[in-house]
Write a protein that holds these residues in place. Structure first.
Motif, PDB file in Angstrom:
ATOM      1  N   PHE A   1       0.806  -1.205  -0.002  1.00  0.00           N
ATOM      2  CA  PHE A   1      -0.151  -0.153   0.133  1.00  0.00           C
ATOM      3  C   PHE A   1       0.831   1.199   0.040  1.00  0.00           C
ATOM      4  CE2 PHE A   1      -2.525  -3.029   2.450  1.00  0.00           C
ATOM      5  CZ  PHE A   1      -3.288  -3.526   1.636  1.00  0.00           C
ATOM      6  N   PRO A   2       1.062   2.015  -1.203  1.00  0.00           N
ATOM      7  CA  PRO A   2       1.835   3.011  -1.311  1.00  0.00           C
ATOM      8  C   PRO A   2       1.584   4.328  -0.335  1.00  0.00           C
ATOM      9  CG  PRO A   2       0.574   2.693  -3.212  1.00  0.00           C
ATOM     10  CD  PRO A   2       0.355   1.685  -2.406  1.00  0.00           C
ATOM     11  N   ASN A   3       0.321   4.312   0.145  1.00  0.00           N
ATOM     12  CA  ASN A   3      -0.080   5.433   0.833  1.00  0.00           C
ATOM     13  C   ASN A   3      -0.206   5.072   2.496  1.00  0.00           C
ATOM     14  OD1 ASN A   3      -0.657   7.152  -1.291  1.00  0.00           O
ATOM     15  ND2 ASN A   3      -2.714   6.124  -1.881  1.00  0.00           N
ATOM     16  N   MET A   4       0.246   4.015   2.931  1.00  0.00           N
ATOM     17  CA  MET A   4       0.569   3.544   4.316  1.00  0.00           C
ATOM     18  C   MET A   4       2.160   4.080   4.501  1.00  0.00           C
ATOM     19  SD  MET A   4      -2.477   2.466   5.472  1.00  0.00           S
ATOM     20  CE  MET A   4      -1.874   1.618   6.857  1.00  0.00           C
ATOM     21  N   GLU A   5       1.975   4.742   5.651  1.00  0.00           N
ATOM     22  CA  GLU A   5       3.553   5.096   6.172  1.00  0.00           C
ATOM     23  C   GLU A   5       3.950   4.921   7.465  1.00  0.00           C
ATOM     24  OE1 GLU A   5       6.135   9.261   7.101  1.00  0.00           O
ATOM     25  OE2 GLU A   5       4.248   9.300   6.215  1.00  0.00           O
ATOM     26  N   LEU A   6       4.854   3.777   7.523  1.00  0.00           N
ATOM     27  CA  LEU A   6       4.969   3.326   8.914  1.00  0.00           C
ATOM     28  C   LEU A   6       6.286   4.303   9.624  1.00  0.00           C
ATOM     29  CD1 LEU A   6       5.422   0.931  11.134  1.00  0.00           C
ATOM     30  CD2 LEU A   6       7.355   0.117   9.656  1.00  0.00           C
ATOM     31  N   VAL A   7       5.501   4.968  10.743  1.00  0.00           N
ATOM     32  CA  VAL A   7       6.648   5.575  11.421  1.00  0.00           C
ATOM     33  C   VAL A   7       6.987   5.246  13.194  1.00  0.00           C
ATOM     34  CG1 VAL A   7       5.580   7.600  10.264  1.00  0.00           C
ATOM     35  CG2 VAL A   7       4.520   6.923  12.394  1.00  0.00           C
ATOM     36  N   SER A   8       8.293   5.399  13.333  1.00  0.00           N
ATOM     37  CA  SER A   8       8.652   5.076  14.713  1.00  0.00           C
ATOM     38  C   SER A   8       8.217   3.577  14.945  1.00  0.00           C
ATOM     39  CB  SER A   8       7.991   6.043  15.606  1.00  0.00           C
ATOM     40  OG  SER A   8       8.559   5.542  16.907  1.00  0.00           O
ATOM     41  N   PRO A   9       8.867   2.525  14.162  1.00  0.00           N
ATOM     42  CA  PRO A   9       8.594   1.238  14.219  1.00  0.00           C
ATOM     43  C   PRO A   9       9.263   0.542  15.605  1.00  0.00           C
ATOM     44  CG  PRO A   9      10.190   1.586  12.805  1.00  0.00           C
ATOM     45  CD  PRO A   9       9.869   2.814  12.998  1.00  0.00           C
ATOM     46  N   LYS A  10       8.377  -0.405  16.088  1.00  0.00           N
ATOM     47  CA  LYS A  10       9.086  -1.349  17.127  1.00  0.00           C
ATOM     48  C   LYS A  10       9.053  -0.426  18.487  1.00  0.00           C
ATOM     49  CE  LYS A  10      11.056  -4.292  13.722  1.00  0.00           C
ATOM     50  NZ  LYS A  10      12.246  -4.807  12.879  1.00  0.00           N
ATOM     51  N   ASN A  11       8.213   0.378  18.940  1.00  0.00           N
ATOM     52  CA  ASN A  11       8.474   0.969  20.166  1.00  0.00           C
ATOM     53  C   ASN A  11       8.352  -0.117  21.133  1.00  0.00           C
ATOM     54  OD1 ASN A  11       7.979   4.002  19.360  1.00  0.00           O
ATOM     55  ND2 ASN A  11       6.361   2.870  18.217  1.00  0.00           N
ATOM     56  N   GLU A  12       9.602   0.173  22.085  1.00  0.00           N
ATOM     57  CA  GLU A  12       9.649  -0.940  23.342  1.00  0.00           C
ATOM     58  C   GLU A  12       8.903  -0.703  24.585  1.00  0.00           C
ATOM     59  OE1 GLU A  12      13.613  -3.096  23.143  1.00  0.00           O
ATOM     60  OE2 GLU A  12      14.222  -0.706  23.042  1.00  0.00           O
ATOM     61  N   SER A  13       7.944  -1.547  24.853  1.00  0.00           N
ATOM     62  CA  SER A  13       7.272  -1.262  26.205  1.00  0.00           C
ATOM     63  C   SER A  13       7.919  -1.962  27.420  1.00  0.00           C
ATOM     64  CB  SER A  13       5.865  -1.840  26.128  1.00  0.00           C
ATOM     65  OG  SER A  13       5.852  -3.198  25.750  1.00  0.00           O
ATOM     66  N   PHE A  14       8.688  -3.070  27.011  1.00  0.00           N
ATOM     67  CA  PHE A  14       9.182  -3.931  28.172  1.00  0.00           C
ATOM     68  C   PHE A  14       8.007  -4.528  28.815  1.00  0.00           C
ATOM     69  CE2 PHE A  14      12.545  -1.040  27.002  1.00  0.00           C
ATOM     70  CZ  PHE A  14      13.523  -1.572  26.520  1.00  0.00           C
ATOM     71  N   ASN A  15       7.108  -4.997  28.160  1.00  0.00           N
ATOM     72  CA  ASN A  15       5.800  -5.508  28.877  1.00  0.00           C
ATOM     73  C   ASN A  15       5.218  -4.784  30.052  1.00  0.00           C
ATOM     74  OD1 ASN A  15       7.657  -7.672  27.436  1.00  0.00           O
ATOM     75  ND2 ASN A  15       5.979  -9.177  27.915  1.00  0.00           N
ATOM     76  N   ASP A  16       5.250  -3.515  30.000  1.00  0.00           N
ATOM     77  CA  ASP A  16       4.910  -2.731  31.031  1.00  0.00           C
ATOM     78  C   ASP A  16       3.580  -2.014  30.281  1.00  0.00           C
ATOM     79  OD1 ASP A  16       4.332  -0.604  32.531  1.00  0.00           O
ATOM     80  OD2 ASP A  16       6.293  -1.109  33.815  1.00  0.00           O
ATOM     81  N   ALA A  17       2.338  -1.986  30.794  1.00  0.00           N
ATOM     82  CA  ALA A  17       1.522  -1.083  30.291  1.00  0.00           C
ATOM     83  C   ALA A  17       1.681   0.341  30.349  1.00  0.00           C
ATOM     84  CB  ALA A  17       0.066  -1.538  30.811  1.00  0.00           C
ATOM     85  N   ASN A  18       2.295   0.683  31.593  1.00  0.00           N
ATOM     86  CA  ASN A  18       2.592   2.193  31.751  1.00  0.00           C
ATOM     87  C   ASN A  18       3.596   2.767  30.710  1.00  0.00           C
ATOM     88  OD1 ASN A  18       0.673   2.517  33.942  1.00  0.00           O
ATOM     89  ND2 ASN A  18       2.343   1.666  35.238  1.00  0.00           N
ATOM     90  N   GLN A  19       4.678   1.883  30.245  1.00  0.00           N
ATOM     91  CA  GLN A  19       5.438   2.312  29.322  1.00  0.00           C
ATOM     92  C   GLN A  19       4.823   2.151  27.939  1.00  0.00           C
ATOM     93  OE1 GLN A  19       9.572   1.381  29.549  1.00  0.00           O
ATOM     94  NE2 GLN A  19       9.439   0.308  31.518  1.00  0.00           N
ATOM     95  N   ALA A  20       3.883   1.409  27.490  1.00  0.00           N
ATOM     96  CA  ALA A  20       3.320   1.388  26.341  1.00  0.00           C
ATOM     97  C   ALA A  20       2.393   2.667  26.321  1.00  0.00           C
ATOM     98  CB  ALA A  20       2.568   0.270  26.245  1.00  0.00           C
ATOM     99  N   TYR A  21       1.850   3.111  27.372  1.00  0.00           N
ATOM    100  CA  TYR A  21       0.986   4.094  27.349  1.00  0.00           C
ATOM    101  C   TYR A  21       1.817   5.357  27.314  1.00  0.00           C
ATOM    102  CZ  TYR A  21      -1.263   8.069  29.877  1.00  0.00           C
ATOM    103  OH  TYR A  21      -1.881   9.447  30.236  1.00  0.00           O
ATOM    104  N   GLU A  22       2.935   5.741  27.832  1.00  0.00           N
ATOM    105  CA  GLU A  22       3.982   6.952  27.651  1.00  0.00           C
ATOM    106  C   GLU A  22       4.356   6.820  26.320  1.00  0.00           C
ATOM    107  OE1 GLU A  22       4.212   9.266  29.797  1.00  0.00           O
ATOM    108  OE2 GLU A  22       3.230   8.463  31.615  1.00  0.00           O
ATOM    109  N   ALA A  23       4.756   5.797  25.718  1.00  0.00           N
ATOM    110  CA  ALA A  23       5.301   5.645  24.462  1.00  0.00           C
ATOM    111  C   ALA A  23       4.148   6.071  23.227  1.00  0.00           C
ATOM    112  CB  ALA A  23       5.762   4.216  24.022  1.00  0.00           C
TER     113      ALA A  23
END
Length: 337
Positions: A185-207
């Motif tokens: 899909f040429p109009n789909m743009e992946l940004v900031s891939p593979k954000n690490e949460s370290f299995n922590d919901a709070n870290q996922a929230y902040e990211a």
């Protein structure tokens, strides 16, 4: 024979019988096999559910002792230390869900050299394992998330991906599988891939909050860790973007239910950790007993009735099931975990 002599003889016989019974008990105890399951982190609902399967296998097989342990936080070094301790204890088998497979290669090689059976899960790159168990093909699982995100976004716009850590092999495989699917899909743009949460919901929230600030027009989120969608959903809900975003990823129904209901999370997919824990121990028991693990076999667990067996990167094999389940707001109540 006098009464006293008869009494002494009876006591002697009783003593012999007691000793024989004791030896039989000792022998039975010595023959009991021990399988230790090692998870990424204790206390997370995913692995609490997995322990149910580990315990059930032990209850169904009284000749096998089962247990589950893991570090207090998602840390590869802590997990390695636990495995090293179990190797020193000379357990019969290890069933491991590696935080970072590469960090365990050395200790698992030593374990196998000592005659300890090694089973892994979510680690199809492992060399030092006899059997790696996968619930499905990981690239296909990642592509499945991406397909749902692309359809939700109308195949255009910015999207991103999350992983527990870049060392978590399956999470990276899902992120890469999603990215490969999106290439069409040429109009789909992946940004900031593979954000690490370290299995922590709070870290996922902040990211997720940071991504929403950096890319205010972002529409798509793919979660990797089972708690990523919880953190992402919280950030989306706080920003009032439930109807503007498309959030899909790994998750558990009960954990994610509030965000599925609000629309902050659009859908989750998972395999039942209880079944995975049970199947890992089935395979460990088979390997301990020298039983053949072959293509097409039925392990007697939903999603694992017709497994695919292929050669692994080392001398072991990879066993794959077809065990993923899709859940959204319409059916999360069907699953009690």
């Amino acid at each position: 024979m006098t009464r006293n002599k008869r009494s002494v003889s009876a006591l002697a016989l009783a003593g012999v019988l007691t000793s024989m019974a004791g030896l039989a008990t000792t022998s039975a105890m010595a023959e009991e096999q021990e399988i230790a399951t090692v998870v990424k982190v204790t206390g997370e609902n995913w692995f609490i559910r997995m322990e149910e399967g580990v315990k059930k296998f032990g209850a169904d097989h009284p000749d096998i002792s089962t247990s589950q342990v893991g570090p207090g936080r998602a840390d590869a070094a802590q997990q390695t230390a636990i495995v090293e301790d179990l190797v020193a204890q000379e357990v019969d088998a290890l069933a491991i869900v590696p935080m970072d497979p590469s960090t365990l290669e050395g200790v698992l090689r030593r374990a196998m050299n000592r005659g300890i059976t090694v089973i892994t899960h979510e680690a199809d790159s492992m060399v030092n394992t006899q059997v790696d168990m996968e619930a499905f093909d990981n690239a296909e699982f990642g592509a499945h998330f991406a397909q749902q995100i692309a359809e939700c976004m109308g195949e255009q716009g910015k999207w991103t991906s999350f992983v527990g850590s870049v060392g978590s092999l399956t999470h990276v495989q899902w992120a890469d599988g999603g990215a490969a699917y999106m290439d069409q899909f040429p109009n789909m743009e992946l940004v900031s891939p593979k954000n690490e949460s370290f299995n922590d919901a709070n870290q996922a929230y902040e990211a997720a909050r940071e991504i929403l600030r950096t890319y205010p027009d972002i529409k798509g989120f793919q979660g990797g860790s089972a708690i990523d969608v919880i953190g992402i959903g919280r950030a989306v809900e706080e920003a009032g973007l439930e109807d503007e975003t498309c959030v899909y990823g790994l998750g558990l129904p009960q954990d994610t239910s509030a965000y599925l209901e609000s629309g902050a999370v659009d859908g989750i997919s998972f395999w039942d950790p209880k079944d995975a824990g049970y199947v890992m121990n089935i395979l460990a028991g088979m390997a301990l007993n020298g039983e053949e693990i072959k293509n097409g076999m039925d392990l007697g667990v939903p999603g694992y009735e017709n497994v695919t067996v292929t050669e692994g990167p080392g001398d072991g094999v990879i066993v794959r099931g077809q065990a993923w389940v899709d859940v959204d707001a319409s059916n999360w109540k069907d699953y009690p975990f």
